[in-house]
Motif scaffolding. Structure first.
Motif, PDB file in Angstrom:
ATOM      1  N   ALA A 341     -48.843  14.493  -4.536  1.00 47.91           N
ATOM      2  CA  ALA A 341     -49.036  13.054  -4.372  1.00 47.91           C
ATOM      3  C   ALA A 341     -47.844  12.309  -4.975  1.00 47.91           C
ATOM      4  CB  ALA A 341     -50.337  12.613  -5.036  1.00 47.91           C
ATOM      5  N   ALA A 342     -47.446  12.709  -6.175  1.00 52.19           N
ATOM      6  CA  ALA A 342     -46.320  12.035  -6.823  1.00 52.19           C
ATOM      7  C   ALA A 342     -45.017  12.273  -6.071  1.00 52.19           C
ATOM      8  CB  ALA A 342     -46.192  12.526  -8.269  1.00 52.19           C
ATOM      9  N   MET A 343     -44.811  13.524  -5.626  1.00 50.81           N
ATOM     10  CA  MET A 343     -43.574  13.849  -4.916  1.00 50.81           C
ATOM     11  C   MET A 343     -43.482  13.100  -3.604  1.00 50.81           C
ATOM     12  SD  MET A 343     -43.513  17.908  -5.815  1.00 50.81           S
ATOM     13  CE  MET A 343     -44.038  18.416  -4.261  1.00 50.81           C
ATOM     14  N   THR A 344     -44.580  13.112  -2.846  1.00 50.94           N
ATOM     15  CA  THR A 344     -44.567  12.433  -1.551  1.00 50.94           C
ATOM     16  C   THR A 344     -44.344  10.947  -1.752  1.00 50.94           C
ATOM     17  OG1 THR A 344     -46.223  14.046  -0.919  1.00 50.94           O
ATOM     18  CG2 THR A 344     -45.779  12.309   0.633  1.00 50.94           C
ATOM     19  N   LEU A 345     -45.020  10.386  -2.749  1.00 56.37           N
ATOM     20  CA  LEU A 345     -44.810   8.968  -3.040  1.00 56.37           C
ATOM     21  C   LEU A 345     -43.343   8.716  -3.323  1.00 56.37           C
ATOM     22  CD1 LEU A 345     -46.040   6.185  -3.531  1.00 56.37           C
ATOM     23  CD2 LEU A 345     -46.320   6.798  -5.922  1.00 56.37           C
ATOM     24  N   CYS A 346     -42.753   9.584  -4.134  1.00 59.11           N
ATOM     25  CA  CYS A 346     -41.360   9.390  -4.527  1.00 59.11           C
ATOM     26  C   CYS A 346     -40.443   9.430  -3.315  1.00 59.11           C
ATOM     27  CB  CYS A 346     -40.959  10.463  -5.537  1.00 59.11           C
ATOM     28  SG  CYS A 346     -39.284  10.280  -6.135  1.00 59.11           S
ATOM     29  N   VAL A 347     -40.580  10.431  -2.471  1.00 58.20           N
ATOM     30  CA  VAL A 347     -39.617  10.539  -1.370  1.00 58.20           C
ATOM     31  C   VAL A 347     -39.868   9.478  -0.302  1.00 58.20           C
ATOM     32  CG1 VAL A 347     -38.963  12.935  -1.702  1.00 58.20           C
ATOM     33  CG2 VAL A 347     -40.954  12.402  -0.315  1.00 58.20           C
ATOM     34  N   PHE A 348     -41.128   9.160  -0.026  1.00 55.35           N
ATOM     35  CA  PHE A 348     -41.368   8.111   0.966  1.00 55.35           C
ATOM     36  C   PHE A 348     -40.913   6.754   0.442  1.00 55.35           C
ATOM     37  CE2 PHE A 348     -43.697  11.151   3.401  1.00 55.35           C
ATOM     38  CZ  PHE A 348     -43.707  10.654   4.681  1.00 55.35           C
ATOM     39  N   LEU A 349     -41.123   6.557  -0.859  1.00 59.86           N
ATOM     40  CA  LEU A 349     -40.681   5.306  -1.471  1.00 59.86           C
ATOM     41  C   LEU A 349     -39.156   5.214  -1.425  1.00 59.86           C
ATOM     42  CD1 LEU A 349     -42.111   2.993  -2.801  1.00 59.86           C
ATOM     43  CD2 LEU A 349     -41.976   4.153  -4.980  1.00 59.86           C
ATOM     44  N   ALA A 350     -38.506   6.334  -1.723  1.00 58.27           N
ATOM     45  CA  ALA A 350     -37.040   6.330  -1.668  1.00 58.27           C
ATOM     46  C   ALA A 350     -36.576   6.059  -0.247  1.00 58.27           C
ATOM     47  CB  ALA A 350     -36.488   7.662  -2.174  1.00 58.27           C
ATOM     48  N   ALA A 351     -37.241   6.690   0.730  1.00 60.55           N
ATOM     49  CA  ALA A 351     -36.867   6.451   2.118  1.00 60.55           C
ATOM     50  C   ALA A 351     -37.072   4.979   2.455  1.00 60.55           C
ATOM     51  CB  ALA A 351     -37.691   7.329   3.049  1.00 60.55           C
ATOM     52  N   GLY A 352     -38.191   4.406   1.969  1.00 59.65           N
ATOM     53  CA  GLY A 352     -38.430   2.988   2.204  1.00 59.65           C
ATOM     54  C   GLY A 352     -37.343   2.133   1.579  1.00 59.65           C
ATOM     55  N   ALA A 353     -36.913   2.521   0.372  1.00 55.91           N
ATOM     56  CA  ALA A 353     -35.862   1.759  -0.293  1.00 55.91           C
ATOM     57  C   ALA A 353     -34.567   1.835   0.509  1.00 55.91           C
ATOM     58  CB  ALA A 353     -35.638   2.296  -1.708  1.00 55.91           C
ATOM     59  N   LEU A 354     -34.254   3.019   1.020  1.00 58.65           N
ATOM     60  CA  LEU A 354     -33.032   3.161   1.817  1.00 58.65           C
ATOM     61  C   LEU A 354     -33.111   2.281   3.056  1.00 58.65           C
ATOM     62  CD1 LEU A 354     -32.423   7.012   1.698  1.00 58.65           C
ATOM     63  CD2 LEU A 354     -31.429   5.251   0.269  1.00 58.65           C
ATOM     64  N   LEU A 355     -34.311   2.223   3.638  1.00 61.17           N
ATOM     65  CA  LEU A 355     -34.455   1.485   4.899  1.00 61.17           C
ATOM     66  C   LEU A 355     -34.297  -0.021   4.720  1.00 61.17           C
ATOM     67  CD1 LEU A 355     -37.227   3.456   6.738  1.00 61.17           C
ATOM     68  CD2 LEU A 355     -34.902   3.049   7.479  1.00 61.17           C
TER      69      LEU A 355
END
Lengths: 499, 494, 139
Positions: A341-355
């Motif tokens: 849960a934490a990892m997925t949140l982190c990478v999706f959040l990072a992807a969102g930040a990049l976007l």
């Protein structure tokens, strides 16, 4: 602590949905703070429940004061208290981090978006807390319906992906409902504890076995277990980045919880692991899920699609680890619910930040991002390392338990699949990092430091970066404290007969 | 043997992590930025050095960070062997930092801030590995080092760097996840602990076939040790800037690999168990194969750094060989070789870099007559060569002496032949370079007679390391004492 | 032979619901039109609802669970025999399930409308063609 604590994680978000709908129409600025307060309260009550469970053991609560079997009983033990904390924390962090994205992406639909989101959380926490098999179905559908809608709200291919998600999701939920129906036929109860008490006499019954298989199949669809994962990559990668960030870390993990709950609490480990003896077969299925999820991820050229297929592979980790049927494997599986849960949140959040700064998530768009958005990329690196399983990030420790479980069970196929997937993850993430690390090969490439001055730096807004950094730090903290997490909580969540 | 709880190991690891934000902050003021690097390197060395008296007194400094698994914590324990390695790495970091300034500025390299950041991180990981109390912690820092050095290897960001970076990751991370990790989990599953103990932790019940598999998985899994066939990342990594090759790919990274193998053989498996199962001999032969083959390959390399890389591969296997001999002198030789080879090889790399900075020449065939152009550099190169070959008056002689004694002690006479043959091969690939640099006719020379050394920042470090190489021959006592104590600790003797 | 007939006829409600379920599933998987898929989904859900309801039935003239003649005093005077009434619980459960299925249908139709506005069709092949045209062949 208040005796009504177990009801709060469900009731508070539910009421807040009502408030958001009523007050939000008049003032567009209100939905976010209301949701924030509701989820904060939810998280606090989840933490309170955790504390109570640690102090006193299992907590029972009868909704509305009706005793089972007439009323619906809530039951909080180590397992669901832990997952509840995770869900609430991930939802809260996601909520804070996506504030700007929601404003930008859903300008005129802020009220429905937040209403749906708090209802989504209501559904998930209900699933976690309830001790009633049919009530679980209803809450499952509340969480799913709001999830469909949240995904369908997006632009582009999102509605189509949402629609396909509905069709698959409904099959899954209906199978679960059917399975519960058979169980009810055989036992005359829907309360999980009563079911567990009555089932041992019926271990020989084919109908019970059928009920179990149907439930399990339904849950496999809901958790996107290969090969019934097909809804997930489209739904998660085409959803708006806000919806993706909020949903991706939670749904599959809660479904894994339901599988564990149904198998351990309702059907009992004796039945699932010994009487039916399907553990080996399911682990092999999960081996296929892990391998295929990884292979499909390799074939993608969009960041969010890569991440989505990684989620599919991770589902295989958790299902496989659980069905190894030994303590190390199940520990790994439960720990991985938290970590993933934490990892997925982190990478999706990072992807969102990049976007927020690049036009799209095709890999080609990511060129030179390390220089442009160093913090977001650093967080993606931490998330990536955790998914790869590099110590001391949390992903390493759950993988450790899973491998250890595989060795204990003598299931080397599973061990090999885990290692294979780790290696593929290295390739996946370093492909992304490589593209982001190398500049676009332009004329000024190379030896002139002034060409890329500080002016080239344009990271995501601070409101998004701060939660992202918190999550990235959390990945390491979870890793360092995983020993405590396992010994204080997870060990008590596993029945004593499993060794 | 007393244990002292101490924050020093943690401080030694953290100092170069904590300096990273400072380096980033002062990214546009190079002098201040390099000042931070020096400060961190100096403090780190002082912290490490301050542990010497206690450790020589027989104590072990311990600190547990987090109990992450039952029976396996993230923990530090400073013993003589770890301290020896930390001492070498941290002292050479100071020298390399000075050299980096000369090299990076001399070539006007891009992204220097990033370079110094990751260099500092790499050193943290190296020291962390040196002070690890168990295999889990060692693996943690091993992986951290792999990832922290990736941006350094690919520093030039061109196609060659990209493909080398991929190779680097493929070998290093691939083998550690694919081989070392499962072996480690297996050991944990059967023994319930990963601590380094004097005679290992393996229960006697593990069948020999499994034991062999585990030893091989860990030997090849820690691919940084460069044991063939898991060696080809090292020549590829030579695309990195020379200071990286010098400190990381001649000292820190590769020796962490050899250090890991050393720890696995002596601390996890245990000398008696390995000798009993005949596995020491197996590892000896694998190392011997690497020593000979890499030396032969080195003979044919024209790129100076590539020749040095293959030489490194061979020398690393000396350390592995020393560990696999499992006798007091062999172990002493292996440990000493970590230090002696480090000073010798880093001198050679410094010289290669200095030549590149001053003349832009990379290939040995273009270096004819360079001795007249850069006499100081080439003299240092000669000293470094002597040390690596193992001739007096250089430190390398001492470690090779112990290794030879070790082979006699273990009655591995074949290994004696291997070491002597390899020394000849080493001479064969190093001395012609020196010879052609100084002794050639005017026509053959590719340089005019004008003196033209590299910048002072490059020159001073290589003089210093060459000088230390000689000093280590005359006065090896600090390292020798540590190594002897470490052997006692490892073998669990009186 | 008569055993077979007993088996089939005696459990006719199961066969009916399985048949309906298969029809629904077939429509969801095999049909290319999104509207037909949604209809299939609804049939599928309805089949399960029917299954629950049919399990509540009892032989021997049991009727709906409303106490006959019992204006307030009936229970205390005569007592209620469970066998006289069909099982009310599945009915109650299915009330909820119907609500769920209606909500699902609603969301599905909303999204279908959105898809239709976007692509001008509900045929999956044509939608795929249009997506391909938009993105230049990439997924």
């Amino acid at each position: 602590m208040s005796p009504h604590l177990p009801a709060l994680p469900v009731v508070v978000p539910l009421l807040s949905a009502l408030l958001i709908t009523i007050l939000g129409w008049s003032n567009r600025r209100l939905p976010f703070p209301i949701a924030l307060v509701a989820l904060t309260a939810g998280l606090l009550s989840a933490l309170g429940l955790m504390k109570d469970v640690l102090a006193r053991g299992v907590i029972g609560y009868n909704m509305g004061g009706w005793d089972p079997p007439w009323g619906i009983a809530y039951r909080v033990d180590h397992l669901n208290a832990l997952v509840l904390v995770v869900v609430m924390a991930a939802a809260l962090i996601g909520l804070i981090a996506t504030r700007d994205r929601v404003k930008a992406e859903f300008e005129d639909r802020i009220v429905p978006f937040y209403t749906l989101f708090v209802l989504f959380v209501t559904g998930l926490s209900g699933i976690l807390l309830t001790g009633d098999a049919f009530n679980l179905y209803v809450l499952l559908e509340i969480a799913s319906l709001t999830g469909y809608a949240l995904i369908g709200l997006g632009e582009g291919r999102a509605p189509l992906a949402g629609l396909n998600y509905i069709l698959m999701g409904t099959i899954g939920a209906s199978f679960y409902l059917l399975g519960v129906g058979y169980l009810y036929l055989m036992t005359g109860t829907l309360n999980m504890v009563d079911l567990a008490a009555r089932l041992p006499g019926l271990y020989d019954s084919h109908v019970v076995a059928l009920a179990f298989f149907i439930c399990l199949t339904g849950l496999f669809v809901k958790m996107a277990f290969f090969p019934v994962h097909v809804w997930l990559p489209n739904a998660y990668s085409n959803a708006s980045s806000a919806a993706g960030i909020l949903i991706a870390p939670l749904t599959t993990k809660v479904m894994i919880y339901v599988m564990i709950r149904i198998t351990l609490t309702v059907f009992t480990p004796d039945y699932a692991f010994d009487v039916l003896d399907i553990g080996d077969a399911v682990v092999w299925l999960s081996v296929i899920a892990i391998v295929m999820g990884s292979v499909f991820a390799l074939a993608q050229n969009r960041l969010k699609r890569i991440l989505s297929y990684i989620v599919v592979a991770e589902v295989g980790y958790m299902v496989g680890g659980f069905w190894l049927g030994n303590r190390a494997g199940i520990t790994g599986s439960i720990l991985h619910i938290v970590n993933d849960a934490a990892m997925t949140l982190c990478v999706f959040l990072a992807a969102g930040a990049l976007l927020t700064r690049v036009p799209g998530d095709r890999l080609i768009h990511l060129q030179g991002l390390f220089r442009k958005m160093p913090v977001s990329m650093a967080a993606l690196v931490v998330g990536g390392l955790s998914i790869i399983g590099a110590p001391p990030t949390c992903g390493f420790f759950s993988k450790w338990y899973l491998i250890s479980g595989g060795i204990d069970a003598g299931h080397y196929g599973f061990v090999a699949a885990l290692l294979f997937s780790s290696l593929v993850n290295v390739a996946l993430f370093f492909r992304v990092f490589e593209i982001a690390y190398y500049e676009p090969f332009g004329a000024d490439h190379g030896h002139d430091p002034r060409a890329h001055g500080a002016s080239g730096r344009e990271d995501a807004p601070a409101a998004m970066l701060a939660p992202l950094v918190v999550v990235a730090v959390l990945l390491v903290a979870l890793g360092l404290y995983s020993g405590d997490l396992v010994s204080a909580i997870i060990q008590h969540a596993i029945p004593a007969r499993i060794i | 043997m007393e244990s002292i709880v101490s924050l020093k190991p943690l401080a030694a690891v953290l100092v170069s992590i904590l300096v990273v934000p400072l380096i980033i902050r002062s990214g546009n003021r190079p002098n201040l930025r390099e000042g931070w690097t020096f400060a961190a390197a100096g403090i780190k060395f002082l912290i490490v050095a301050s542990m010497v008296p206690a450790v020589l007194g027989g104590a072990k400094l311990e600190l547990t960070i987090a109990q992450v698994l039952p029976g396996a914590a993230i923990a530090f324990r400073v013993d003589a062997f770890g301290l020896l390695f930390a001492l070498v790495s941290s002292s050479l970091w100071i020298v390399t930092s000075a050299y980096s300034i000369g090299y990076m500025r001399g070539l006007d390299e891009h992204s220097q801030t990033r370079y110094f950041c990751f260099f500092a991180l790499s050193l943290s990981a190296t020291i962390g590995a040196a002070f690890s109390a168990n295999l889990l912690t060692l693996y943690l820092f091993y992986e951290m080092l792999s990832f922290a050095t990736y941006p350094l290897v690919t520093h030039h960001q061109d196609m060659e760097a990209r493909s080398s970076g991929r190779k680097y990751l493929f070998y290093i991370v691939g083998s550690s996840i694919g081989l070392a990790l499962p072996a480690m989990v297996y050991i944990y599953t059967v023994s319930g602990t990963l601590d380094f103990a004097a005679q290992g932790v393996m229960p006697a019940s593990v069948p020999p076939a499994v034991l062999t598999a585990l030893v091989l998985m860990l030997l090849f899994g820690f691919a940084k040790a460069g044991v063939m066939p898991f060696h080809s990342w090292l020549p590829a990594a030579m695309v990195a800037p020379t200071p990286v090759s010098a400190l990381l790919h001649a000292v820190a990274v590769v020796k962490v690999g050899a250090f890991c193998v050393f720890r696995v053989l002596t601390g996890v498996m245990g000398a008696d168990l390995l000798t009993g199962a005949g596995l020491g001999t197996l590892v000896c032969y694998i190392a011997a194969f690497t020593i000979i083959v890499s030396s032969l390959i080195a003979l044919s390399q024209d790129g100076l750094k590539r020749r040095l890389a293959f030489s490194t591969i061979g020398q690393l296997s000396y350390i592995v060989l020393g560990a696999a001999l499992l006798t007091p002198d062999g172990l002493t030789g292996g440990m000493l070789h970590i230090a002696m080879h480090a000073f010798g090889k880093i001198t050679l790399f410094f010289c290669a870099g200095a030549i590149f900075v001053a003349t832009g020449v990379k290939n040995i065939s273009d270096m004819t007559g360079i001795g007249k152009r850069m006499p100081i550099t080439m003299t240092a190169f000669f000293i470094g060569s002597l040390s690596v070959i193992g001739l007096p008056p250089c430190g390398g002689f001492i470690s090779k002496w112990f290794l030879v004694m070790g082979t006699l002690e273990a009655r591995q006479y074949a290994m004696l032949v291997v070491i002597l043959t390899s020394s000849l091969l080493n001479a064969a690939y190093f001395l012609p370079i020196v010879y052609r640099a100084f002794f050639c006719t005017e026509e053959e020379s590719k340089f005019d007679n004008r003196m033209g050394e590299a910048p002072l920042w490059c020159l001073v470090p290589l003089k210093l390391t060459a000088f230390i190489s000689i000093i280590l021959f005359l006065y090896p006592k600090p390292f020798l004492d540590l190594a002897r104590l470490a052997v006692v600790q490892i073998l669990g003797g009186p | 032979m008569s055993e077979f007939i007993d088996f089939f006829v005696g459990k006719y409600n199961y066969w009916a619901f399985i048949l309906l379920m298969m029809i629904g599933l077939y429509a969801m998987i095999a049909k290319k039109n999104l509207a037909k898929k949604i209809i299939g989904m609804n049939i599928f859900q309805t089949a399960i609802i029917l299954f629950y309801i049919s399990t509540a039935a009892k032989g021997g003239g049991a009727s709906i669970p409303i106490i006959a003649h019992g204006h307030g005093h009936g229970l205390s005077e005569h007592g209620a025999r469970a066998a006289d009434y069909i099982n009310p619980l599945p009915h109650v459960l299915m009330l909820t399930a119907i609500v769920v299925s209606v909500a699902t249908l609603g969301v599905a139709l909303t999204l279908a409308v959105k898809v239709y506005h976007q692509y001008g069709t509900l045929e999956e092949d044509e939608i795929a063609d249009r997506i391909r045209a938009q993105t230049g062949g990439e997924p």
